[in-house]
Scaffold this motif. Structure first.
Motif, short mmCIF file in Angstrom:
data_model
loop_
_atom_site.label_atom_id
_atom_site.label_comp_id
_atom_site.label_asym_id
_atom_site.label_seq_id
_atom_site.Cartn_x
_atom_site.Cartn_y
_atom_site.Cartn_z
N ASN A 52 0.82 -1.21 0.00
CA ASN A 52 0.00 0.00 0.00
C ASN A 52 0.86 1.27 0.00
O ASN A 52 0.45 2.28 -0.56
CB ASN A 52 -0.94 0.01 1.20
CG ASN A 52 -2.38 -0.08 0.77
OD1 ASN A 52 -2.67 -0.14 -0.41
ND2 ASN A 52 -3.26 -0.07 1.73
N PHE A 53 2.01 1.23 0.64
CA PHE A 53 2.89 2.39 0.58
C PHE A 53 3.37 2.62 -0.86
O PHE A 53 3.51 3.76 -1.29
CB PHE A 53 4.08 2.24 1.53
CG PHE A 53 3.74 2.52 2.96
CD1 PHE A 53 3.36 3.78 3.37
CD2 PHE A 53 3.80 1.52 3.91
CE1 PHE A 53 3.05 4.05 4.68
CE2 PHE A 53 3.49 1.78 5.23
CZ PHE A 53 3.11 3.05 5.62
N LEU A 54 3.59 1.54 -1.60
CA LEU A 54 3.94 1.67 -3.02
C LEU A 54 2.78 2.25 -3.81
O LEU A 54 2.97 3.12 -4.67
CB LEU A 54 4.36 0.31 -3.58
CG LEU A 54 4.66 0.28 -5.08
CD1 LEU A 54 5.91 1.09 -5.38
CD2 LEU A 54 4.81 -1.14 -5.54
N LEU A 58 2.56 5.75 -6.00
CA LEU A 58 2.02 5.88 -7.36
C LEU A 58 0.89 6.91 -7.42
O LEU A 58 0.77 7.65 -8.40
CB LEU A 58 1.55 4.52 -7.87
CG LEU A 58 2.63 3.48 -8.09
CD1 LEU A 58 2.01 2.14 -8.45
CD2 LEU A 58 3.61 3.93 -9.14
N LEU A 59 0.07 6.95 -6.37
CA LEU A 59 -0.98 7.97 -6.31
C LEU A 59 -0.37 9.37 -6.26
O LEU A 59 -0.89 10.31 -6.86
CB LEU A 59 -1.88 7.75 -5.09
CG LEU A 59 -2.93 6.68 -5.21
CD1 LEU A 59 -3.56 6.40 -3.87
CD2 LEU A 59 -3.99 7.07 -6.23
N TRP A 60 0.72 9.51 -5.54
CA TRP A 60 1.39 10.80 -5.46
C TRP A 60 1.95 11.19 -6.83
O TRP A 60 1.92 12.36 -7.22
CB TRP A 60 2.49 10.73 -4.41
CG TRP A 60 3.31 11.95 -4.27
CD1 TRP A 60 2.89 13.19 -3.89
CD2 TRP A 60 4.72 12.06 -4.50
NE1 TRP A 60 3.94 14.05 -3.86
CE2 TRP A 60 5.08 13.39 -4.24
CE3 TRP A 60 5.70 11.16 -4.90
CZ2 TRP A 60 6.38 13.84 -4.37
CZ3 TRP A 60 6.98 11.61 -5.02
CH2 TRP A 60 7.31 12.93 -4.76
N PHE A 71 -4.70 11.94 3.89
CA PHE A 71 -5.60 11.06 4.64
C PHE A 71 -5.25 9.60 4.41
O PHE A 71 -5.19 8.80 5.34
CB PHE A 71 -7.06 11.33 4.25
CG PHE A 71 -8.02 10.36 4.85
CD1 PHE A 71 -8.35 10.42 6.19
CD2 PHE A 71 -8.59 9.36 4.07
CE1 PHE A 71 -9.23 9.51 6.76
CE2 PHE A 71 -9.46 8.45 4.62
CZ PHE A 71 -9.79 8.53 5.96
N SER A 72 -5.03 9.23 3.15
CA SER A 72 -4.69 7.83 2.82
C SER A 72 -3.37 7.42 3.44
O SER A 72 -3.24 6.32 3.98
CB SER A 72 -4.63 7.66 1.30
OG SER A 72 -5.84 8.01 0.71
N PHE A 73 -2.39 8.31 3.38
CA PHE A 73 -1.09 8.00 3.97
C PHE A 73 -1.20 7.85 5.48
O PHE A 73 -0.64 6.92 6.07
CB PHE A 73 -0.08 9.09 3.62
CG PHE A 73 1.30 8.81 4.13
CD1 PHE A 73 2.12 7.93 3.45
CD2 PHE A 73 1.77 9.40 5.29
CE1 PHE A 73 3.39 7.64 3.92
CE2 PHE A 73 3.03 9.13 5.77
CZ PHE A 73 3.84 8.24 5.08
N VAL A 78 -1.17 4.54 10.30
CA VAL A 78 -1.78 4.18 11.59
C VAL A 78 -2.11 2.70 11.63
O VAL A 78 -1.84 2.02 12.63
CB VAL A 78 -3.04 5.05 11.84
CG1 VAL A 78 -3.88 4.50 12.96
CG2 VAL A 78 -2.64 6.48 12.14
N LEU A 79 -2.69 2.17 10.56
CA LEU A 79 -2.99 0.73 10.54
C LEU A 79 -1.72 -0.11 10.58
O LEU A 79 -1.68 -1.14 11.26
CB LEU A 79 -3.81 0.38 9.30
CG LEU A 79 -5.29 0.73 9.37
CD1 LEU A 79 -5.95 0.44 8.04
CD2 LEU A 79 -5.97 -0.03 10.47
#
Length: 97
Positions: A52-54, A58-60, A71-73, A78-79
């Protein structure tokens, strides 16, 4: 279109990892020959969160809105920290008795 696909992928990974963290039956369904649920839970929660960090990177790169990216980051971080605390902390299965 890339943004929508990446956001859908991001949220699917979040949902998958939360379900894997909370449900032993889900892990048994994914891998019926699992010897250790602790190891399988670690595999099905930490690896997707690292992926998900990858996805966030890509979203960035495709220029998502700044508040949605933050918010997504934050949610992913946190999770991820919660899973580490659950796995190795006082609440988790990693505690040796």
């Amino acid at each position: 279109m890339k943004k929508v696909i990446l956001l859908i992928l991001f949220w699917c990974i979040i949902i998958f990892s939360v379900i894997a963290q909370m449900s032993d039956k889900f892990i048994d369904w994914l891998n019926p020959n699992a010897v250790s649920l602790i190891d399988e839970r670690m595999t099905y929660t930490f690896n997707p969160m690292l992926i998900n960090f990858l996805v966030l990177f890509l979203l960035w790169k495709v220029r998502i809105q700044k508040h949605l990216f933050r918010f997504s980051f934050l949610l992913n971080a946190v999770l991820f920290l919660y899973f580490i605390n659950y796995q190795f902390g006082d609440m988790g299965l990693g505690k040796f008795r």
